[in-house]
Design a protein around this motif. Structure first.
Motif, mmCIF file in Angstrom:
data_model
loop_
_atom_site.group_PDB
_atom_site.id
_atom_site.type_symbol
_atom_site.label_atom_id
_atom_site.label_comp_id
_atom_site.label_asym_id
_atom_site.label_seq_id
_atom_site.Cartn_x
_atom_site.Cartn_y
_atom_site.Cartn_z
ATOM 1 N N ILE A 112 13.475 35.056 26.048
ATOM 2 C CA ILE A 112 14.446 34.028 25.654
ATOM 3 C C ILE A 112 14.560 32.965 26.740
ATOM 4 O O ILE A 112 14.577 31.761 26.453
ATOM 5 N N THR A 116 13.223 29.381 25.490
ATOM 6 C CA THR A 116 14.285 28.417 25.202
ATOM 7 C C THR A 116 14.625 27.539 26.394
ATOM 8 O O THR A 116 15.275 26.518 26.223
ATOM 9 N N LEU A 118 16.603 28.452 28.877
ATOM 10 C CA LEU A 118 17.916 28.796 29.433
ATOM 11 C C LEU A 118 17.783 29.080 30.926
ATOM 12 O O LEU A 118 16.912 29.827 31.346
#
Length: 128
Positions: A112, A116, A118
């Motif tokens: 993730i 993404t 992040l």
């Protein structure tokens, strides 16, 4: 019925031992590389994931599956020694929650973070 339960438990034990062996082997192989990581002490979970090779989250998930609840103190100590305090608390909590062992939480977190972005914005701000 009793034989089926015994067979299932014995296979589960074998799988857990294989996972534990793989986790220890991977950690042993990447230990020096992990010790040379330069992760800021105040880095959060997703920011820390950007510094890590994929092998560490996989090893932590294998360790968690192989040792079940006993992985909490080992993960805590291991991540503390590596200076990865952004992962330390999450590893302990995840290891203590029942029935999360088959879910590769750290590997999913790494994916993730990478897919993404992040935590990456924090890294870019620090470099400027």
């Amino acid at each position: 019925m009793s034989e089926q339960i015994t067979t299932i438990l014995s296979w589960l034990l074998v799988i857990m031992l294989v996972c534990l062996t793989l986790a220890v082997t991977v950690l042993w192989l990447i230990w020096q590389r992990l010790r040379n990581l330069n992760v800021p002490p105040d880095a959060g979970f997703f920011e820390t994931m950007h510094y890590l090779p994929i092998a560490l989250p996989i090893a932590l998930d294998l360790l968690d599956f192989g040792l079940d609840i006993l992985a909490a103190p080992i993960s805590w100590l291991l991540l503390d020694r590596l200076g990865l305090r952004g992962l330390r608390n999450k590893a302990a909590v995840e290891a203590l929650i029942p029935l999360t062992q088959p879910i590769p939480v750290f590997t999913l977190g790494w994916l993730i973070a990478r897919l993404t972005g992040l935590g990456k914005t924090i890294l870019e701000k620090q470099r400027q």
